[in-house]
Write an enzyme that holds these catalytic residues in place. Structure first.
Site, PDB file in Angstrom:
ATOM      1  CB  VAL A  54      -6.641  14.934  -4.107  1.00 44.60           C
ATOM      2  CG1 VAL A  54      -6.360  14.030  -5.285  1.00 44.60           C
ATOM      3  CG2 VAL A  54      -7.042  14.143  -2.869  1.00 44.60           C
TER       4      VAL A  54
ATOM      5  CE1 TYR B 128      -7.110   5.738   1.204  1.00 45.89           C
ATOM      6  CE2 TYR B 128      -4.738   5.538   1.448  1.00 45.89           C
ATOM      7  CZ  TYR B 128      -5.836   5.957   0.722  1.00 45.89           C
ATOM      8  OH  TYR B 128      -5.671   6.587  -0.489  1.00 45.89           O
TER       9      TYR B 128
ATOM     10  CE  LYS C 178      -2.351   7.179  -1.680  1.00 44.94           C
ATOM     11  NZ  LYS C 178      -2.791   7.242  -3.089  1.00 44.94           N
TER      12      LYS C 178
ATOM     13  CE1 TYR D 147      -0.966  10.786  -7.139  1.00 43.08           C
ATOM     14  CE2 TYR D 147      -0.570   8.443  -6.926  1.00 43.08           C
ATOM     15  CZ  TYR D 147      -0.896   9.649  -6.367  1.00 43.08           C
ATOM     16  OH  TYR D 147      -1.136   9.735  -5.020  1.00 43.08           O
TER      17      TYR D 147
ATOM     18  CB  SER E 263      -1.693  10.761  -2.351  1.00 42.66           C
ATOM     19  OG  SER E 263      -2.834  10.009  -2.656  1.00 42.66           O
TER      20      SER E 263
HETATM   21  O1  DON Z   1      -7.902   7.724  -1.381  1.00 45.59           O
HETATM   22  C1  DON Z   1      -8.012   8.776  -2.020  1.00 45.59           C
HETATM   23  O2  DON Z   1      -8.509   8.829  -3.168  1.00 45.59           O
HETATM   24  C2  DON Z   1      -7.466  10.052  -1.361  1.00 45.59           C
HETATM   25  N1  DON Z   1      -7.590   9.936   0.080  1.00 45.59           N
HETATM   26  C3  DON Z   1      -6.020  10.263  -1.743  1.00 45.59           C
HETATM   27  C4  DON Z   1      -5.794  10.434  -3.236  1.00 45.59           C
HETATM   28  C5  DON Z   1      -4.685  11.401  -3.588  1.00 45.59           C
HETATM   29  O3  DON Z   1      -4.299  12.254  -2.816  1.00 45.59           O
HETATM   30  C6  DON Z   1      -4.114  11.301  -4.978  1.00 45.59           C
HETATM   31  N2  DON Z   1      -3.026  12.223  -5.161  1.00 45.59           N
HETATM   32  N3  DON Z   1      -2.958  13.078  -6.008  1.00 45.59           N
END
Ligand code: DON
Length: 335
Positions: free
Chosen positions: A275, A205, A83, A257, A80
């Protein structure tokens, strides 16, 4: 890498060994190496292969000085954190009004993968949650999937100062387990928030989230934002400075978040987590911080990373509302 950059890299390494601040970073890493709360992400199965003990910290100043310890050159997927940067890519490609029509700038207080849209505007709330990120990724320009991917990779090259690679195993793992994101994308398509190229955007994505970075890269990327969009190591303009304000504002309010409020209270500087275990944090006009430790708290943020960033901002007096002198001054010669 040219002669200038290799010399600079050598000079940074020598300086990093000699500086009291690097000694402080070593102490900080030792202090938190023993923290074993949290859990390595496994909802994307490939991510579960990370070594929970990996732990790297890197600080890069806006004049290109590098201070780092531990596993700061261990590659992992950006997830993330990407993003925040793709939001900048979309702003640079389309301008504020087009992007605002597709994604808001309001924190949700919900988890990063919540299936919610603004009931009034039908927009995803912000570009830091999965919904807003997918809508932002949909804005990556290009006439083919390859063109769009190359545009994405070149944009990240400017921020890291090096060639960018994708962990295809993680991207495949995301694609296979990506039903929730697929549902979010189709819900947004229903409301006209993303184009008809749903599958192409979702694949982009998954690839974006699977870009390989290190804690060092995250510190350089953060320092680039801190430096009005100019990469302090390569001196390349990575993004139009007009959009750095927008990126940092949304990182500040939404980047962590449903931990963003406590992050602003305890740490205070704009940041984005992933993550994969990374955090990039930005002290505008001063420095970028990159941390990597795969164990996550229930909100998906790196446990050790949060602790390191909190300690660093207190040590360096980086909190924007801090009113007392710092223990160490970023600008001092022996910093
Ligand atoms: O789309 C997802 O769930 C993961 N590729 C990215 C989520 C993420 O990194 C949330 N951050 N803490």
């Amino acid at each position: 890498m040219g002669d200038h950059h290799s010399f600079q890299s050598l000079a940074n390494s020598i300086q990093a060994v000699a500086s009291p601040f690097r000694a402080y970073l070593c102490d900080l890493q030792q202090q938190y190496q023993g923290v074993r709360e949290g859990k390595v992400a496994d909802y994307i199965p490939e991510l579960a292969k990370a070594d929970p003990e990996w732990f790297g910290v890197s600080v890069v100043t806006v004049d290109g000085r590098v201070y780092e310890v531990g596993d700061c050159h261990q590659p992992f997927t950006i997830q993330s954190i990407s993003k925040a940067f793709v939001y900048g890519l979309a702003l640079e490609a389309h301008g504020r009004e087009v992007v605002l029509a597709k994604v808001g700038v309001e924190p949700t207080g919900e988890a990063f993968n919540a299936i919610i849209l603004d009931e009034v505007t039908n927009r995803p709330y912000n570009p830091m949650v999965n919904a807003g990120a997918i809508a932002t990724t949909d804005l990556i320009p290009g006439s083919t999937a390859t063109d769009r991917l190359n545009h994405l990779l070149d944009f990240f090259r400017r921020f890291t100062g090096r060639q960018i690679y994708i962990d295809t195993s993680v991207a495949t793992s995301e694609r296979i387990t990506g039903s929730r994101n697929r549902a979010i994308a189709h819900l947004m398509h229903n409301f006209g928030m993303i184009s008809d190229r749903i599958d192409e955007t979702l694949e982009l994505y998954f690839q974006q989230c699977s870009i390989l970075v290190t804690a060092h890269d995250l510190a350089v990327m953060g320092a680039t934002l801190a430096n009005a969009g100019i990469n302090p190591v390569t001196r390349e303009q990575a993004i139009d400075p007009r959009y750095v304000q927008d990126i940092l504002s949304v990182m500040h309010s939404c980047g962590m978040y449903d931990y963003s409020g406590e992050w602003m209270y305890r740490v205070g500087i704009p940041a984005k987590s992933g993550v994969g275990g990374g955090i990039t944090a930005v002290a505008p006009r001063r420095l970028g911080i990159g941390t990597f430790s795969p164990r996550l708290d229930p909100k998906g943020n790196s446990v050790r990373g949060i602790k390191v960033c909190e300690a660093l901002t207190q040590e360096l007096g980086l909190h924007p509302f801090n009113m007392v002198p710092a223990t160490q001054d970023v600008g001092s010669v022996n910093f």
